[in-house]
Design a protein around this motif. Sequence first.
Motif, PDB file in Angstrom:
ATOM      1  N   ARG A 147      -4.758   7.188  -4.785  1.00 21.67           N
ATOM      2  CA  ARG A 147      -5.024   8.154  -5.866  1.00 21.67           C
ATOM      3  C   ARG A 147      -4.632   7.538  -7.203  1.00 21.67           C
ATOM      4  O   ARG A 147      -3.951   6.518  -7.254  1.00 21.67           O
ATOM      5  CB  ARG A 147      -4.221   9.442  -5.638  1.00 21.67           C
ATOM      6  CG  ARG A 147      -4.727  10.241  -4.451  1.00 21.67           C
ATOM      7  CD  ARG A 147      -4.016  11.565  -4.326  1.00 21.67           C
ATOM      8  NE  ARG A 147      -2.575  11.425  -4.168  1.00 21.67           N
ATOM      9  CZ  ARG A 147      -1.669  11.982  -4.967  1.00 21.67           C
ATOM     10  NH1 ARG A 147      -2.042  12.707  -6.000  1.00 21.67           N
ATOM     11  NH2 ARG A 147      -0.381  11.812  -4.734  1.00 21.67           N
ATOM     12  N   ARG A 203       2.918   9.449  -6.047  1.00 21.07           N
ATOM     13  CA  ARG A 203       3.716  10.526  -5.477  1.00 21.07           C
ATOM     14  C   ARG A 203       5.219  10.291  -5.725  1.00 21.07           C
ATOM     15  O   ARG A 203       6.037  11.184  -5.601  1.00 21.07           O
ATOM     16  CB  ARG A 203       3.455  10.567  -3.961  1.00 21.07           C
ATOM     17  CG  ARG A 203       4.225  11.598  -3.187  1.00 21.07           C
ATOM     18  CD  ARG A 203       3.861  11.517  -1.722  1.00 21.07           C
ATOM     19  NE  ARG A 203       2.474  11.874  -1.509  1.00 21.07           N
ATOM     20  CZ  ARG A 203       2.026  13.132  -1.469  1.00 21.07           C
ATOM     21  NH1 ARG A 203       2.862  14.140  -1.599  1.00 21.07           N
ATOM     22  NH2 ARG A 203       0.757  13.382  -1.279  1.00 21.07           N
ATOM     23  N   VAL A 249       0.858  -1.197   0.000  1.00 20.81           N
ATOM     24  CA  VAL A 249       0.000   0.000   0.000  1.00 20.81           C
ATOM     25  C   VAL A 249       0.883   1.232   0.000  1.00 20.81           C
ATOM     26  O   VAL A 249       1.832   1.331   0.791  1.00 20.81           O
ATOM     27  CB  VAL A 249      -0.879   0.090   1.265  1.00 20.81           C
ATOM     28  CG1 VAL A 249      -1.887   1.235   1.109  1.00 20.81           C
ATOM     29  CG2 VAL A 249      -1.610  -1.192   1.502  1.00 20.81           C
TER      30      VAL A 249
HETATM   31  P1  NAP Z   1       5.625   9.589   1.277  1.00 17.51           P
HETATM   32  O1  NAP Z   1       6.439  10.172   0.185  1.00 17.51           O
HETATM   33  O2  NAP Z   1       5.028  10.484   2.304  1.00 17.51           O
HETATM   34  O3  NAP Z   1       4.468   8.742   0.582  1.00 17.51           O
HETATM   35  C1  NAP Z   1       3.472   8.147   1.357  1.00 17.51           C
HETATM   36  C2  NAP Z   1       2.453   7.515   0.412  1.00 17.51           C
HETATM   37  O4  NAP Z   1       1.495   6.837   1.214  1.00 17.51           O
HETATM   38  C3  NAP Z   1       1.721   8.529  -0.437  1.00 17.51           C
HETATM   39  O5  NAP Z   1       1.532   8.011  -1.732  1.00 17.51           O
HETATM   40  C4  NAP Z   1       0.398   8.691   0.292  1.00 17.51           C
HETATM   41  O6  NAP Z   1      -0.695   8.928  -0.557  1.00 17.51           O
HETATM   42  C5  NAP Z   1       0.195   7.336   0.906  1.00 17.51           C
HETATM   43  N1  NAP Z   1      -0.571   7.409   2.139  1.00 17.51           N
HETATM   44  C6  NAP Z   1      -0.336   8.186   3.229  1.00 17.51           C
HETATM   45  N2  NAP Z   1      -1.236   7.949   4.191  1.00 17.51           N
HETATM   46  C7  NAP Z   1      -2.070   7.003   3.694  1.00 17.51           C
HETATM   47  C8  NAP Z   1      -3.199   6.335   4.208  1.00 17.51           C
HETATM   48  N3  NAP Z   1      -3.656   6.567   5.448  1.00 17.51           N
HETATM   49  N4  NAP Z   1      -3.815   5.434   3.434  1.00 17.51           N
HETATM   50  C9  NAP Z   1      -3.353   5.153   2.195  1.00 17.51           C
HETATM   51  N5  NAP Z   1      -2.271   5.745   1.637  1.00 17.51           N
HETATM   52  C10 NAP Z   1      -1.642   6.649   2.389  1.00 17.51           C
HETATM   53  O7  NAP Z   1       6.446   8.492   2.132  1.00 17.51           O
HETATM   54  P2  NAP Z   1       7.635   7.530   1.649  1.00 17.51           P
HETATM   55  O8  NAP Z   1       7.318   6.866   0.367  1.00 17.51           O
HETATM   56  O9  NAP Z   1       7.935   6.667   2.845  1.00 17.51           O
HETATM   57  O10 NAP Z   1       8.845   8.514   1.436  1.00 17.51           O
HETATM   58  C11 NAP Z   1       9.258   9.389   2.473  1.00 17.51           C
HETATM   59  C12 NAP Z   1      10.423  10.233   1.958  1.00 17.51           C
HETATM   60  O11 NAP Z   1      11.571   9.409   1.780  1.00 17.51           O
HETATM   61  C13 NAP Z   1      10.132  10.887   0.621  1.00 17.51           C
HETATM   62  O12 NAP Z   1      10.756  12.155   0.590  1.00 17.51           O
HETATM   63  C14 NAP Z   1      10.809   9.974  -0.371  1.00 17.51           C
HETATM   64  O13 NAP Z   1      11.195  10.625  -1.562  1.00 17.51           O
HETATM   65  C15 NAP Z   1      12.007   9.510   0.445  1.00 17.51           C
HETATM   66  N6  NAP Z   1      12.435   8.174  -0.044  1.00 17.51           N
HETATM   67  C16 NAP Z   1      13.369   8.127  -1.014  1.00 17.51           C
HETATM   68  C17 NAP Z   1      13.777   6.918  -1.513  1.00 17.51           C
HETATM   69  C18 NAP Z   1      14.815   6.887  -2.584  1.00 17.51           C
HETATM   70  O14 NAP Z   1      15.116   7.929  -3.141  1.00 17.51           O
HETATM   71  N7  NAP Z   1      15.394   5.743  -2.904  1.00 17.51           N
HETATM   72  C19 NAP Z   1      13.224   5.728  -1.039  1.00 17.51           C
HETATM   73  C20 NAP Z   1      12.252   5.807  -0.046  1.00 17.51           C
HETATM   74  C21 NAP Z   1      11.855   7.040   0.444  1.00 17.51           C
HETATM   75  P3  NAP Z   1      -0.879  10.338  -1.344  1.00 17.51           P
HETATM   76  O15 NAP Z   1       0.124  10.299  -2.428  1.00 17.51           O
HETATM   77  O16 NAP Z   1      -2.286  10.295  -1.781  1.00 17.51           O
HETATM   78  O17 NAP Z   1      -0.604  11.395  -0.299  1.00 17.51           O
END
Ligand code: NAP
Length: 313
Positions: free
Chosen positions: A181, A185, A155
Amino acid sequence: MAAQEPVHHRLVIVGSGPAGLTAAIYAARAELAPLVIAGVPAGGQLMLTSDVENYPGFPEGILGPELMDKFRAQAARFGTTFWDAHVRAVRFDRHPFELDAGSSGTVLADAVILATGANARWLDLPSEQRLRGKGVSACATCDGFFFKGQALAVVGGGDSAMEEATFLTKFASRVTVIHRRQELRASRILEARARANPKIDWRLSSEVVDVLGADRVEGVRVHDDRTGAVETLPVGGLFVAIGHDPATEVFRGVLDLDERGYVRTHEITRTSIEGVFAAGDVYDHRYRQAVSAAGLGCMAALDAEKWLTHQSE
Ligand code: NAP
């Protein structure tokens, strides 16, 4: 009754996951007699994990809580004191620093290591909570290996979800990404890599509304927000990759945090306040592994020890 006099420690460590307890082991062996304010429940994220198979030194694997007991016993052996309490407030604008741990008391500290970690976000479905560690996971690196040959669901629509889904295709027969969505993102490159992976299916504009299974995950119910249809996907595991929240509420406005609330550091463990160091997931949102947090705990303890020595010269 007279107010309890604050105790004074050269080093106080806040948090008792792998980062905090490794910092305690190093600091205690350096005769700093650290105090760990452990949090309640103590032990951090590994307390919610069952088998840990990637922590070096345990070729047969070890249960998360058992691993944390060993960390704590090792820290205690060299003279660490523990308070199983939460830090309610900190004063880092005075020295010695002051940390208020509620009914446990107030402690003065010459140096502090922040190791309060981060918590994975969950969907907050009762069935998801019940099956956590029984097929519901927030860490593909930790748990993917247990799902060889099975169909899995991930998810989320961010970079973590793309990375986790791609990683899981090494083990899984198929991986379905479920995202609320239509647009993702995630960064283009991670999305493109996942889209090109023939083992990944997509359920966009869709939400998990229930996790099925008595003792193990057997499927997920998915609501298609465009058609209103609810469908069961038979999967053996659900990986929730919807982000993490750093446990830094109490430090807000006290030291520099980034826009997502993670502690900002320089020279790896130094925070914006001299004498206050950070270790583990409280600032490292990239690796988030027990072993990398432990390594950062070691570094923070060595940096704090050096800083304290320099102060007393
Ligand atoms: P994120 O970017 O905040 O994405 C969270 C995702 O979960 C979003 O798509 C969001 O949906 C969805 N979401 C949030 N709450 C939800 C809910 N209650 N029910 C269903 N879906 C939900 O978190 P992340 O992917 O852990 O990344 C965090 C940061 O770390 C980001 O800046 C990312 O770029 C970085 N990161 C980088 C790498 C890499 O470069 N290799 C790898 C991992 C993480 P919506 O889109 O609709 O808001």
